[in-house]
Design a protein around this motif. Structure first.
Motif, PDB file in Angstrom:
ATOM      1  N   GLY A  36       5.261   9.444  -0.251  1.00 38.09           N
ATOM      2  CA  GLY A  36       5.064   9.726  -1.668  1.00 38.09           C
ATOM      3  C   GLY A  36       4.198   8.725  -2.396  1.00 38.09           C
ATOM      4  N   GLU A  37       3.586   7.834  -1.648  1.00 36.40           N
ATOM      5  CA  GLU A  37       2.719   6.837  -2.270  1.00 36.40           C
ATOM      6  C   GLU A  37       1.341   7.441  -2.514  1.00 36.40           C
ATOM      7  OE1 GLU A  37       2.874   3.055  -0.235  1.00 36.40           O
ATOM      8  OE2 GLU A  37       4.951   3.408   0.301  1.00 36.40           O
ATOM      9  N   SER A  38       0.613   6.850  -3.419  1.00 35.81           N
ATOM     10  CA  SER A  38      -0.707   7.366  -3.774  1.00 35.81           C
ATOM     11  C   SER A  38      -1.793   6.739  -2.888  1.00 35.81           C
ATOM     12  CB  SER A  38      -1.017   7.049  -5.232  1.00 35.81           C
ATOM     13  OG  SER A  38      -1.208   5.655  -5.409  1.00 35.81           O
ATOM     14  N   ILE A  39      -2.959   7.335  -2.964  1.00 35.31           N
ATOM     15  CA  ILE A  39      -4.120   6.757  -2.275  1.00 35.31           C
ATOM     16  C   ILE A  39      -4.387   5.358  -2.827  1.00 35.31           C
ATOM     17  CG2 ILE A  39      -6.620   6.949  -1.958  1.00 35.31           C
ATOM     18  CD1 ILE A  39      -6.190  10.022  -1.857  1.00 35.31           C
ATOM     19  N   ASP A  40      -4.239   5.187  -4.127  1.00 32.38           N
ATOM     20  CA  ASP A  40      -4.453   3.870  -4.729  1.00 32.38           C
ATOM     21  C   ASP A  40      -3.488   2.832  -4.159  1.00 32.38           C
ATOM     22  OD1 ASP A  40      -6.600   4.628  -6.345  1.00 32.38           O
ATOM     23  OD2 ASP A  40      -5.282   5.210  -7.991  1.00 32.38           O
ATOM     24  N   ASP A  41      -2.223   3.229  -3.947  1.00 30.54           N
ATOM     25  CA  ASP A  41      -1.250   2.311  -3.338  1.00 30.54           C
ATOM     26  C   ASP A  41      -1.723   1.903  -1.948  1.00 30.54           C
ATOM     27  OD1 ASP A  41       0.472   2.510  -5.535  1.00 30.54           O
ATOM     28  OD2 ASP A  41       1.612   4.159  -4.640  1.00 30.54           O
ATOM     29  N   PHE A  42      -2.163   2.874  -1.170  1.00 29.28           N
ATOM     30  CA  PHE A  42      -2.656   2.601   0.178  1.00 29.28           C
ATOM     31  C   PHE A  42      -3.836   1.645   0.125  1.00 29.28           C
ATOM     32  CE2 PHE A  42      -5.886   3.721   3.375  1.00 29.28           C
ATOM     33  CZ  PHE A  42      -5.215   3.329   4.524  1.00 29.28           C
ATOM     34  N   LEU A  43      -4.808   1.956  -0.723  1.00 32.39           N
ATOM     35  CA  LEU A  43      -6.019   1.136  -0.805  1.00 32.39           C
ATOM     36  C   LEU A  43      -5.723  -0.285  -1.272  1.00 32.39           C
ATOM     37  CD1 LEU A  43      -8.474   3.775  -2.281  1.00 32.39           C
ATOM     38  CD2 LEU A  43      -8.441   2.880   0.058  1.00 32.39           C
ATOM     39  N   ALA A  44      -4.731  -0.450  -2.112  1.00 25.95           N
ATOM     40  CA  ALA A  44      -4.367  -1.794  -2.578  1.00 25.95           C
ATOM     41  C   ALA A  44      -3.869  -2.657  -1.429  1.00 25.95           C
ATOM     42  CB  ALA A  44      -3.299  -1.699  -3.666  1.00 25.95           C
ATOM     43  N   GLY A  45      -3.256  -2.028  -0.444  1.00 24.11           N
ATOM     44  CA  GLY A  45      -2.717  -2.777   0.685  1.00 24.11           C
ATOM     45  C   GLY A  45      -3.689  -2.981   1.830  1.00 24.11           C
ATOM     46  N   VAL A  46      -4.762  -2.205   1.842  1.00 25.65           N
ATOM     47  CA  VAL A  46      -5.734  -2.305   2.941  1.00 25.65           C
ATOM     48  C   VAL A  46      -7.158  -2.270   2.368  1.00 25.65           C
ATOM     49  CG1 VAL A  46      -4.330  -1.445   4.840  1.00 25.65           C
ATOM     50  CG2 VAL A  46      -5.452   0.166   3.367  1.00 25.65           C
ATOM     51  N   PRO A  47      -7.605  -3.387   1.824  1.00 24.92           N
ATOM     52  CA  PRO A  47      -8.919  -3.422   1.177  1.00 24.92           C
ATOM     53  C   PRO A  47     -10.106  -3.183   2.112  1.00 24.92           C
ATOM     54  CG  PRO A  47      -7.973  -5.618   1.305  1.00 24.92           C
ATOM     55  CD  PRO A  47      -6.902  -4.662   1.756  1.00 24.92           C
ATOM     56  N   SER A  48      -9.881  -3.196   3.412  1.00 25.64           N
ATOM     57  CA  SER A  48     -11.000  -2.944   4.339  1.00 25.64           C
ATOM     58  C   SER A  48     -11.332  -1.462   4.448  1.00 25.64           C
ATOM     59  CB  SER A  48     -10.687  -3.514   5.722  1.00 25.64           C
ATOM     60  OG  SER A  48      -9.524  -2.904   6.254  1.00 25.64           O
ATOM     61  N   VAL A  49     -10.477  -0.594   3.930  1.00 27.89           N
ATOM     62  CA  VAL A  49     -10.735   0.844   3.913  1.00 27.89           C
ATOM     63  C   VAL A  49     -11.200   1.223   2.509  1.00 27.89           C
ATOM     64  CG1 VAL A  49      -9.718   3.146   4.196  1.00 27.89           C
ATOM     65  CG2 VAL A  49      -8.987   1.273   5.677  1.00 27.89           C
ATOM     66  N   THR A  50     -12.225   2.060   2.438  1.00 32.47           N
ATOM     67  CA  THR A  50     -12.743   2.470   1.131  1.00 32.47           C
ATOM     68  C   THR A  50     -12.168   3.821   0.714  1.00 32.47           C
ATOM     69  OG1 THR A  50     -14.642   3.693   2.008  1.00 32.47           O
ATOM     70  CG2 THR A  50     -14.938   1.310   1.631  1.00 32.47           C
ATOM     71  N   ARG A  51     -12.213   4.070  -0.575  1.00 35.41           N
ATOM     72  CA  ARG A  51     -11.786   5.365  -1.096  1.00 35.41           C
ATOM     73  C   ARG A  51     -12.625   6.472  -0.459  1.00 35.41           C
ATOM     74  NH1 ARG A  51      -8.880   7.351  -5.014  1.00 35.41           N
ATOM     75  NH2 ARG A  51      -8.401   5.301  -5.841  1.00 35.41           N
ATOM     76  N   ALA A  52     -13.908   6.236  -0.288  1.00 39.21           N
ATOM     77  CA  ALA A  52     -14.779   7.249   0.317  1.00 39.21           C
ATOM     78  C   ALA A  52     -14.318   7.599   1.730  1.00 39.21           C
ATOM     79  CB  ALA A  52     -16.228   6.751   0.327  1.00 39.21           C
ATOM     80  N   GLN A  53     -13.878   6.601   2.492  1.00 41.26           N
ATOM     81  CA  GLN A  53     -13.375   6.871   3.847  1.00 41.26           C
ATOM     82  C   GLN A  53     -12.112   7.725   3.800  1.00 41.26           C
ATOM     83  OE1 GLN A  53     -13.350   2.633   5.017  1.00 41.26           O
ATOM     84  NE2 GLN A  53     -14.234   3.336   6.948  1.00 41.26           N
ATOM     85  N   VAL A  54     -11.210   7.405   2.895  1.00 43.07           N
ATOM     86  CA  VAL A  54      -9.960   8.164   2.783  1.00 43.07           C
ATOM     87  C   VAL A  54     -10.260   9.607   2.395  1.00 43.07           C
ATOM     88  CG1 VAL A  54      -7.828   8.420   1.442  1.00 43.07           C
ATOM     89  CG2 VAL A  54      -8.522   6.160   2.280  1.00 43.07           C
ATOM     90  N   ILE A  55     -11.098   9.794   1.382  1.00 41.25           N
ATOM     91  CA  ILE A  55     -11.422  11.146   0.923  1.00 41.25           C
ATOM     92  C   ILE A  55     -12.128  11.924   2.026  1.00 41.25           C
ATOM     93  CG2 ILE A  55     -12.733  12.492  -0.770  1.00 41.25           C
ATOM     94  CD1 ILE A  55     -10.158  11.008  -1.827  1.00 41.25           C
ATOM     95  N   ALA A  56     -13.062  11.295   2.722  1.00 40.27           N
ATOM     96  CA  ALA A  56     -13.771  11.979   3.817  1.00 40.27           C
ATOM     97  C   ALA A  56     -12.796  12.391   4.910  1.00 40.27           C
ATOM     98  CB  ALA A  56     -14.868  11.076   4.375  1.00 40.27           C
ATOM     99  N   PHE A  57     -11.849  11.515   5.247  1.00 38.32           N
ATOM    100  CA  PHE A  57     -10.853  11.845   6.263  1.00 38.32           C
ATOM    101  C   PHE A  57     -10.004  13.026   5.818  1.00 38.32           C
ATOM    102  CE2 PHE A  57      -6.410  11.489   7.556  1.00 38.32           C
ATOM    103  CZ  PHE A  57      -6.554  11.717   8.919  1.00 38.32           C
ATOM    104  N   LEU A  58      -9.509  12.984   4.597  1.00 32.63           N
ATOM    105  CA  LEU A  58      -8.650  14.068   4.108  1.00 32.63           C
ATOM    106  C   LEU A  58      -9.414  15.390   4.008  1.00 32.63           C
ATOM    107  CD1 LEU A  58      -6.654  12.116   1.382  1.00 32.63           C
ATOM    108  CD2 LEU A  58      -5.836  12.863   3.641  1.00 32.63           C
ATOM    109  N   GLU A  59     -10.656  15.343   3.575  1.00 40.47           N
ATOM    110  CA  GLU A  59     -11.462  16.568   3.498  1.00 40.47           C
ATOM    111  C   GLU A  59     -11.708  17.146   4.880  1.00 40.47           C
ATOM    112  OE1 GLU A  59     -14.885  15.324   1.248  1.00 40.47           O
ATOM    113  OE2 GLU A  59     -13.887  15.743  -0.667  1.00 40.47           O
ATOM    114  N   GLU A  60     -12.014  16.291   5.832  1.00 42.04           N
ATOM    115  CA  GLU A  60     -12.242  16.754   7.206  1.00 42.04           C
ATOM    116  C   GLU A  60     -10.963  17.349   7.791  1.00 42.04           C
ATOM    117  OE1 GLU A  60     -14.480  17.261  10.839  1.00 42.04           O
ATOM    118  OE2 GLU A  60     -15.153  16.767   8.812  1.00 42.04           O
ATOM    119  N   ALA A  61      -9.834  16.708   7.552  1.00 45.11           N
ATOM    120  CA  ALA A  61      -8.557  17.235   8.036  1.00 45.11           C
ATOM    121  C   ALA A  61      -8.271  18.588   7.408  1.00 45.11           C
ATOM    122  CB  ALA A  61      -7.437  16.245   7.737  1.00 45.11           C
ATOM    123  N   ARG A  62      -8.498  18.712   6.100  1.00 46.99           N
ATOM    124  CA  ARG A  62      -8.300  19.981   5.397  1.00 46.99           C
ATOM    125  C   ARG A  62      -9.177  21.079   6.000  1.00 46.99           C
ATOM    126  NH1 ARG A  62     -11.128  19.768   0.149  1.00 46.99           N
ATOM    127  NH2 ARG A  62     -12.802  20.126   1.620  1.00 46.99           N
TER     128      ARG A  62
END
Length: 70
Positions: A36-62
């Motif tokens: 139930g955590e947000s993408i922002d929560d995830f990104l705050a804990g792992v600064p080596s991953v970018t928002r663009a990478q997360v969105i691209a991964f989720l879009e590809e999975a979708r």
């Protein structure tokens, strides 16, 4: 997955699928979202991953899921 979104190498994180250019397993993102955590929560804990990478991964999975049920 498109090249550049994720990678897998037996010498990196024991072969887990990671965000490309990092040592962050994709499973960590999925675990955060499942909890139930947000993408922002995830990104705050792992600064080596970018928002663009997360969105691209989720879009590809979708897109892959949509293609598999069509």
């Amino acid at each position: 997955m498109r090249t550049g979104i994720v990678s897998r190498n037996p010498d990196v994180m024991s072969g887990a699928v990671v965000f490309a250019g990092t040592r962050v397993p994709v499973q960590v993102l999925l675990d955060h979202l499942e909890a139930g955590e947000s993408i922002d929560d995830f990104l705050a804990g792992v600064p080596s991953v970018t928002r663009a990478q997360v969105i691209a991964f989720l879009e590809e999975a979708r897109d892959r899921i949509a293609a598999s049920v069509s």
